[in-house]
Motif scaffolding. Sequence first.
Motif, PDB file in Angstrom:
ATOM      1  N   UNK A   6       3.429  -2.884   7.897  1.00 32.84           N
ATOM      2  CA  UNK A   6       4.053  -1.932   7.242  1.00 32.84           C
ATOM      3  C   UNK A   6       4.120  -0.398   8.078  1.00 32.84           C
ATOM      4  N   UNK A   7       4.822   0.287   7.662  1.00 40.38           N
ATOM      5  CA  UNK A   7       4.994   1.889   8.209  1.00 40.38           C
ATOM      6  C   UNK A   7       3.700   2.439   7.741  1.00 40.38           C
ATOM      7  N   UNK A   8       2.905   2.986   8.728  1.00 37.36           N
ATOM      8  CA  UNK A   8       1.564   3.619   7.961  1.00 37.36           C
ATOM      9  C   UNK A   8       2.073   4.996   7.246  1.00 37.36           C
ATOM     10  N   UNK A   9       1.286   4.857   6.035  1.00 34.61           N
ATOM     11  CA  UNK A   9       1.927   6.340   5.368  1.00 34.61           C
ATOM     12  C   UNK A   9       1.436   7.547   6.302  1.00 34.61           C
ATOM     13  N   UNK A  10       0.459   7.428   7.055  1.00 28.62           N
ATOM     14  CA  UNK A  10      -0.080   8.856   7.831  1.00 28.62           C
ATOM     15  C   UNK A  10       1.121   9.472   8.677  1.00 28.62           C
ATOM     16  N   UNK A  11       2.180   8.726   8.982  1.00 28.34           N
ATOM     17  CA  UNK A  11       3.381   9.114   9.584  1.00 28.34           C
ATOM     18  C   UNK A  11       3.917  10.072   8.667  1.00 28.34           C
ATOM     19  N   UNK A  68      15.295  -3.817   9.725  1.00 30.25           N
ATOM     20  CA  UNK A  68      14.014  -4.546   9.090  1.00 30.25           C
ATOM     21  C   UNK A  68      14.130  -4.918   7.808  1.00 30.25           C
ATOM     22  N   UNK A  69      14.219  -6.447   8.084  1.00 29.11           N
ATOM     23  CA  UNK A  69      14.757  -7.226   6.632  1.00 29.11           C
ATOM     24  C   UNK A  69      13.720  -7.038   5.839  1.00 29.11           C
ATOM     25  N   UNK A  70      12.321  -6.836   5.980  1.00 35.49           N
ATOM     26  CA  UNK A  70      11.385  -6.611   4.926  1.00 35.49           C
ATOM     27  C   UNK A  70      11.024  -5.216   4.491  1.00 35.49           C
ATOM     28  N   UNK A  71      11.847  -4.206   4.736  1.00 35.66           N
ATOM     29  CA  UNK A  71      11.635  -2.812   4.371  1.00 35.66           C
ATOM     30  C   UNK A  71      12.180  -2.540   3.077  1.00 35.66           C
ATOM     31  N   UNK A  72      11.894  -1.723   2.334  1.00 33.42           N
ATOM     32  CA  UNK A  72      12.752  -1.143   0.935  1.00 33.42           C
ATOM     33  C   UNK A  72      12.435   0.269   0.930  1.00 33.42           C
ATOM     34  N   UNK A  73      12.978   0.836   0.095  1.00 37.96           N
ATOM     35  CA  UNK A  73      12.844   2.176  -0.319  1.00 37.96           C
ATOM     36  C   UNK A  73      14.343   2.777  -0.550  1.00 37.96           C
ATOM     37  N   UNK A  74      14.249   4.344  -1.002  1.00 33.61           N
ATOM     38  CA  UNK A  74      15.509   4.901  -1.612  1.00 33.61           C
ATOM     39  C   UNK A  74      16.449   4.988  -0.367  1.00 33.61           C
ATOM     40  N   UNK A  75      15.702   5.263   1.143  1.00 27.56           N
ATOM     41  CA  UNK A  75      16.569   5.434   2.032  1.00 27.56           C
ATOM     42  C   UNK A  75      17.644   4.380   2.533  1.00 27.56           C
ATOM     43  N   UNK A  76      17.221   3.234   2.027  1.00 27.93           N
ATOM     44  CA  UNK A  76      18.037   2.073   2.395  1.00 27.93           C
ATOM     45  C   UNK A  76      18.557   1.362   1.121  1.00 27.93           C
ATOM     46  N   UNK A  77      18.474   2.181  -0.030  1.00 22.86           N
ATOM     47  CA  UNK A  77      18.976   1.791  -1.249  1.00 22.86           C
ATOM     48  C   UNK A  77      18.576   0.596  -2.022  1.00 22.86           C
ATOM     49  N   UNK A  78      17.339   0.459  -1.651  1.00 23.60           N
ATOM     50  CA  UNK A  78      16.718  -0.874  -2.021  1.00 23.60           C
ATOM     51  C   UNK A  78      15.401  -0.566  -2.738  1.00 23.60           C
ATOM     52  N   UNK A 110       0.361   1.809  14.731  1.00 21.57           N
ATOM     53  CA  UNK A 110      -1.074   2.553  14.423  1.00 21.57           C
ATOM     54  C   UNK A 110      -1.029   3.659  13.416  1.00 21.57           C
ATOM     55  N   UNK A 111      -1.881   3.615  12.468  1.00 20.93           N
ATOM     56  CA  UNK A 111      -1.914   4.756  11.643  1.00 20.93           C
ATOM     57  C   UNK A 111      -2.369   6.107  12.455  1.00 20.93           C
ATOM     58  N   UNK A 112      -3.075   5.787  13.491  1.00 22.44           N
ATOM     59  CA  UNK A 112      -3.344   7.029  14.423  1.00 22.44           C
ATOM     60  C   UNK A 112      -2.369   7.835  14.896  1.00 22.44           C
ATOM     61  N   UNK A 164       7.224  -1.050   1.562  1.00 21.07           N
ATOM     62  CA  UNK A 164       7.793   0.082   1.240  1.00 21.07           C
ATOM     63  C   UNK A 164       8.016   1.300   2.223  1.00 21.07           C
ATOM     64  N   UNK A 165       8.975   2.207   2.637  1.00 11.69           N
ATOM     65  CA  UNK A 165       9.042   3.306   3.365  1.00 11.69           C
ATOM     66  C   UNK A 165       7.772   4.409   2.690  1.00 11.69           C
ATOM     67  N   UNK A 166       7.272   4.772   3.532  1.00  6.75           N
ATOM     68  CA  UNK A 166       6.122   5.770   2.871  1.00  6.75           C
ATOM     69  C   UNK A 166       6.937   6.881   2.176  1.00  6.75           C
ATOM     70  N   UNK A 167       6.412   7.689   1.186  1.00  7.43           N
ATOM     71  CA  UNK A 167       6.911   8.687   0.418  1.00  7.43           C
ATOM     72  C   UNK A 167       6.331   9.797   1.136  1.00  7.43           C
ATOM     73  N   UNK A 168       6.857  10.897   0.953  1.00  5.34           N
ATOM     74  CA  UNK A 168       6.397  12.278   1.126  1.00  5.34           C
ATOM     75  C   UNK A 168       7.833  13.036   1.720  1.00  5.34           C
ATOM     76  N   UNK A 169       7.591  14.264   1.539  1.00  7.52           N
ATOM     77  CA  UNK A 169       8.803  15.316   1.864  1.00  7.52           C
ATOM     78  C   UNK A 169       9.360  15.132   3.222  1.00  7.52           C
ATOM     79  N   UNK A 170       8.513  14.656   4.177  1.00  9.74           N
ATOM     80  CA  UNK A 170       9.189  14.685   5.554  1.00  9.74           C
ATOM     81  C   UNK A 170       9.977  13.212   5.591  1.00  9.74           C
ATOM     82  N   UNK A 171       9.248  12.205   5.196  1.00  6.90           N
ATOM     83  CA  UNK A 171       9.969  10.814   5.217  1.00  6.90           C
ATOM     84  C   UNK A 171      11.483  11.104   4.459  1.00  6.90           C
TER      85      UNK A 171
END
Length: 296
Positions: free
Chosen positions: A159-164, A201-211, A137-139, A183-190
């Motif tokens: 998806x991972x809620x961007x609110x995290x 998580x086979x469907x995730x992508x982002x620089x953390x996973x080099x995908x 949940x985004x909450x 996509x894994x949300x962007x932001x300084x914390x992430x």
Amino acid sequence: MGSIPDKFPRSCGLKTLDLSGNNLQGEVPKSLENCTTLEVLDLGNNQINDSFPCLLKSISSFRVLVLRNNMFSGLIGCPGINGTWPRLQIVDLAFNHFRGKSTSYLLGKRPIPDVIGKFNALYVLNLSHNALRDHIPSSLGKLSQLESLDLSSNQLTGQIPPQLARLSFLSVLNLSYNRLVGPIPTGSQMQTFSADSFEGNQGLCGFQLNLLCSNTSGSTLTRRSNQRKEFDWQFIVPGLGFGLGSGIMVAPLLFSKKINKWYDDCIDKILLVLLPMLGLRYYARGRLEGRARRNF
């Protein structure tokens, strides 16, 4: 060994009850609801077979709930709780059998968007290694004080809620081994979290996973194909010979024990740091003594 006696008196003035690591069985005794000043309940590392302890829902002083590594099952939450734990700061329900759309029923029957703001004092939330499904949940982004969030090894989708990414105090995040996509949300914390927080998580992508997320039908699928070949060889080569049979039987057991100990050590460290900050030094001291006995 044995069960928790159902003999808590009506005049019960307990503030802390730590029964962790005692091989206790049975259910949480109903008379525990008489302890209306209870702040800390730790029943972790036992064999308790019960549902979520709704009998405690009217205890407004409640601050720490640890049920990890038991046989609790069913949905997480209680009818009518709706914010009656305004001081709740640490929740650890990992390694149980909680199921269903529990991210939509966290600490209450109403959906999280309606109740999550009532628990904005949370520092630690661990629901890992259960059978939870539905979306994150985004909450959860409203938990502005949250420092540790572990939802790993469930069946969470979407998806991972961007609110995290707004959780500026978040220093521990584990969403691994679910069914998350996108996509894994962007932001300084992430950007501070490594691939370990998102793997499995086979469907995730982002620089953390080099995908890269831009060309998922091309580069991402190619990378997964290569990983699959490497994965196959890692298991085929050791499998040639007698060692395969014993490895299949013994390795998961050893690995499970190591994982459990690692998680226990992590939650101990978190509690030992946070509890004195929350004014619960007496509980932290008892936790430290118990940890020393277990390691002796």
